[in-house]
Design a protein around this motif. Structure first.
Motif, PDB file in Angstrom:
ATOM      1  N   ALA A 174      -4.774   8.093 -19.231  1.00 14.99           N
ATOM      2  CA  ALA A 174      -4.164   8.744 -17.758  1.00 14.99           C
ATOM      3  C   ALA A 174      -5.533   9.728 -17.138  1.00 14.99           C
ATOM      4  O   ALA A 174      -5.154  10.639 -16.914  1.00 14.99           O
ATOM      5  N   ALA A 175      -6.412   8.950 -16.870  1.00 13.24           N
ATOM      6  CA  ALA A 175      -7.563   9.818 -16.716  1.00 13.24           C
ATOM      7  C   ALA A 175      -7.852  10.314 -15.142  1.00 13.24           C
ATOM      8  O   ALA A 175      -8.151  11.233 -14.884  1.00 13.24           O
ATOM      9  N   ALA A 176      -6.957   9.588 -14.345  1.00 16.62           N
ATOM     10  CA  ALA A 176      -6.793  10.288 -12.904  1.00 16.62           C
ATOM     11  C   ALA A 176      -5.763  11.298 -12.787  1.00 16.62           C
ATOM     12  O   ALA A 176      -5.568  11.878 -13.791  1.00 16.62           O
ATOM     13  N   ASP A 177      -5.273  11.576 -11.717  1.00 16.56           N
ATOM     14  CA  ASP A 177      -4.630  12.768 -11.421  1.00 16.56           C
ATOM     15  C   ASP A 177      -3.107  12.720 -12.037  1.00 16.56           C
ATOM     16  O   ASP A 177      -2.580  13.716 -12.346  1.00 16.56           O
ATOM     17  N   ASN A 178      -2.788  11.541 -12.526  1.00 17.55           N
ATOM     18  CA  ASN A 178      -1.369  11.477 -13.098  1.00 17.55           C
ATOM     19  C   ASN A 178      -1.652  12.285 -14.558  1.00 17.55           C
ATOM     20  O   ASN A 178      -0.549  12.521 -15.079  1.00 17.55           O
ATOM     21  N   GLY A 179      -2.709  12.384 -15.084  1.00 16.35           N
ATOM     22  CA  GLY A 179      -3.032  12.879 -16.222  1.00 16.35           C
ATOM     23  C   GLY A 179      -3.179  14.539 -16.440  1.00 16.35           C
ATOM     24  O   GLY A 179      -3.223  15.301 -17.370  1.00 16.35           O
ATOM     25  N   LEU A 180      -3.247  15.197 -14.967  1.00 12.02           N
ATOM     26  CA  LEU A 180      -3.382  16.543 -15.040  1.00 12.02           C
ATOM     27  C   LEU A 180      -2.209  17.372 -15.776  1.00 12.02           C
ATOM     28  O   LEU A 180      -2.791  18.544 -16.419  1.00 12.02           O
ATOM     29  N   ALA A 181      -0.948  16.855 -15.675  1.00 10.80           N
ATOM     30  CA  ALA A 181       0.035  17.552 -16.193  1.00 10.80           C
ATOM     31  C   ALA A 181      -0.070  17.632 -17.751  1.00 10.80           C
ATOM     32  O   ALA A 181       0.213  18.587 -18.472  1.00 10.80           O
ATOM     33  N   LEU A 182      -0.616  16.405 -18.141  1.00  8.17           N
ATOM     34  CA  LEU A 182      -0.928  16.484 -19.712  1.00  8.17           C
ATOM     35  C   LEU A 182      -1.917  17.431 -20.343  1.00  8.17           C
ATOM     36  O   LEU A 182      -1.967  18.083 -20.945  1.00  8.17           O
ATOM     37  N   GLY A 183      -3.076  17.733 -19.240  1.00  8.76           N
ATOM     38  CA  GLY A 183      -3.994  18.694 -19.582  1.00  8.76           C
ATOM     39  C   GLY A 183      -3.483  20.138 -19.596  1.00  8.76           C
ATOM     40  O   GLY A 183      -3.869  20.814 -20.231  1.00  8.76           O
ATOM     41  N   CYS A 184      -2.553  20.236 -18.658  1.00 11.97           N
ATOM     42  CA  CYS A 184      -1.999  21.566 -18.365  1.00 11.97           C
ATOM     43  C   CYS A 184      -1.083  21.717 -19.726  1.00 11.97           C
ATOM     44  O   CYS A 184      -1.224  23.059 -20.221  1.00 11.97           O
ATOM     45  N   ALA A 185      -0.378  21.021 -20.077  1.00  8.73           N
ATOM     46  CA  ALA A 185       0.378  21.250 -21.325  1.00  8.73           C
ATOM     47  C   ALA A 185      -0.483  21.614 -22.613  1.00  8.73           C
ATOM     48  O   ALA A 185      -0.150  22.586 -23.372  1.00  8.73           O
TER      49      ALA A 185
END
Length: 565
Positions: free
Chosen positions: A327-338
């Motif tokens: 999920a390299a695009a902005d859909n993956g931001l939540a993953l990185g935040c967590a």
């Protein structure tokens, strides 16, 4: 008994999403578009956050922390394009991190590495002013000339070292934002980003900044060397988009009929742009690794979804081991935040990820029965199979006969690719099957390719490099002797965006592939997302039934229930 630690990550950019960690592992996650049914939806996060809480059966009171990220904003905890759920929980800790940092943590949190370098390349990240407000301790990493520039500057690529606990920035590259919106070559990204360039060419050819995946599919129809000008130059190790090429491209498309009339021209432009991106990515990453060598690299940001460039990066041997964030695009931001919340904020040890990208909630038999009980669906009489073996035998036999199957199983995938949970499946070798699916099921352009899903232990037999590619994020070449047998999943240039399927986290799909192999002698299926053009991938049983109704799908399988036309 000790209570679990829950951390919620939420991404408020376009392609919004929410992710819930339980003791350092993902227990629920969803992209907002799957719920709102609006492609690339972002902004207010209520739908996605509530979905995650409901999936786990918890409330806001059970959360230890919320970590959020947007793009050009520092979001208010209570209101962002509407009232947020956190407004009702003033005691809940909500923190904000910068855009590229979220991309980077999404990669390290799900990667197999305990230590690695991390590259983030996209169209536009946080603006410098916000970055320094959120991370004032990182001011020392920003060149003084950037800090002194009065123009709006935003992240375009970032390079980090992950020491097993935290990310340390090594190179932060910012660029001015494009200002003129009247110029077709001035998208809402930074002037000098690789992602911005690719979006610009997408807009030039298709009239849409978000059709970059389509652009990658068009490129194989073009011819190399038709254009000899360069899109990028490198100064002091930084990627810059030069201006010269813009005067060479003077025929933007005026709609699909115009595009078809001038197909060869646009295919050549796409081929040129794709090759420019490949060169820029490899040069940029090579430069960073020459400065800061490491055997392991995580790669994220929207540009990291370019499966062709990814394969060429892997083949270049620039680095020994690469993990491409699914999920390299902005859909993956939540993953990185967590994961930032778990690793950096709470200082908890990294928990090994199992490799799965399937974070959606499971739908019970009761929920499926309720969908069939709706008045508009009562015309269907589903058959329920009591064993997986009987279901696999039936489905494989139908696929062998040339039937198309909508395949809905377990919790949905997180990210842009359907990997056997929300898929349309078909025979890879029956003549004209690709055209039928594009025309009558997906309702999209006929040049768009489909991916082969192959049993992991058979990938060497069918594809030249035999890469392990569980997330459909790398291309390979179909072996010449199998190109006819795999004609529906082999692209114009002999390439294929392969998905290697393993039973460890995709057991039912692996079981179907195994049975199809037993019946057909081919360990490969055509796999594409369970949606039609312009529609997000289906999330619920109701949506799957509706899609079945309006397309030429022959069969719909929801868990062990089967519908036939």
């Amino acid at each position: 008994m000790k209570s679990p630690i829950y951390i919620l990550g939420t991404g408020l950019s376009h392609n919004g999403s929410a992710i819930l960690l339980k003791d350092g592992r993902v227990c629920a996650g969803i992209e907002k578009e799957r719920l709102s049914r609006i492609k690339h939806d972002g902004g207010n996060d209520t739908l996605a956050v509530q979905y995650c809480l409901d999936a786990e059966g918890i409330t806001l009171k059970d959360l230890a922390l919320v970590v959020q990220c947007a793009n050009l904003d520092i979001p208010d905890r209570n209101y962002f394009k509407g009232k947020r759920l956190f407004a009702a929980a003033p005691e809940l800790k909500v923190i904000t991190i910068s855009h590229h940092l979220a991309h980077a943590y999404s990669a390290v949190g799900t990667s197999p590495f305990t230590e690695c370098a991390v590259m983030v390349i996209d169209g536009c990240g946080s603006q410098l002013e916000h970055f320094l407000e959120l991370h004032p301790e990182q001011k020392k990493y920003i060149p003084q000339n950037l800090q002194d520039d009065i123009h709006m500057q935003c992240e375009k690529d970032s390079f980090y070292h992950f020491d097993g606990q935290q990310l340390i920035p090594l190179v932060k590259d910012f660029s001015r934002m494009a200002t003129s919106k009247s110029n077709i070559f001035s998208p809402p990204t930074t002037l000098h980003s690789i992602g911005g360039f690719y979006a610009t060419i997408s807009n030039y050819i298709f009239g849409d900044l978000d059709d970059v995946g389509k652009l990658m599919g068009l490129a194989p129809f073009g011819t190399s060397g038709v254009f000899d000008f360069k899109a990028f130059e490198f100064q002091s190790g930084n990627v810059l988009v030069n201006e010269d090429w813009k005067s060479q491209l003077t025929n933007p498309s005026h709609g699909y009929d115009y595009f078809k009339t001038h197909f060869d021209y646009y295919a050549n432009v796409a081929r040129w742009a794709q090759e420019q991106v490949e060169q820029a990515v490899i040069t940029c990453i090579t430069n960073r690794l020459e400065q800061f060598p490491h055997d392991n690299l995580c790669y994220s940001g929207g540009v990291a979804l370019n499966a062709v460039a990814n394969a060429k990066l892997q083949d270049s041997n620039t680095v020994k081991n690469i993990y491409f964030e699914p999920a390299a695009a902005d859909n993956g931001l939540a993953l990185g935040c967590a994961f930032y919340g778990w690793l950096e904020y709470l200082k908890m040890p990294k928990v090994a990820h199992d490799g799965s990208t399937c974070f959606g909630k499971h739908y019970t038999n009761e929920a499926i029965d309720a969908a069939f009980a709706k008045a508009e669906n009562q015309k269907y009489t589903p058959t329920k199979y009591n064993s997986d073996e009987a279901l696999m035998d039936y489905c494989a036999a139908q696929l062998v006969q040339g039937k198309t199957i909508g395949w809905f199983q377990s919790g949905c995938e997180f990210g842009p690719r359907s990997l056997g949970r929300r898929s349309i499946l078909a025979h890879p070798g029956i003549e004209n099957m690709k055209d039928h699916i594009n025309r009558d099921i997906k309702f999209r352009e006929d040049f768009r390719p489909f991916a082969p899903a192959v049993l992991k232990d058979k990938v060497d037999e069918y594809f030249v490099t035999g890469r392990n590619s569980p997330y459909m994020i790398l291309v390979d070449q179909t072996r010449p002797e199998y190109r006819e047998a795999l004609q529906n999943v082999t692209h114009k240039d002999g390439s294929a965006r392969v998905q290697t399927v393993e039973a460890s986290w995709n057991p039912k799909f692996a079981g179907l592939l195994t049975e199809f192999y037993r019946q057909s002698g081919i360990a490969v299926l055509l796999n594409t997302s369970l949606n039609k053009r312009g529609m997000p991938i289906v999330e619920t049983p109701e949506e799957a039934i509706q899609l079945f109704e309006i397309t030429a799908l022959d069969i719909l399988v929801i868990e062990n229930y089967v519908l036939e036309k």
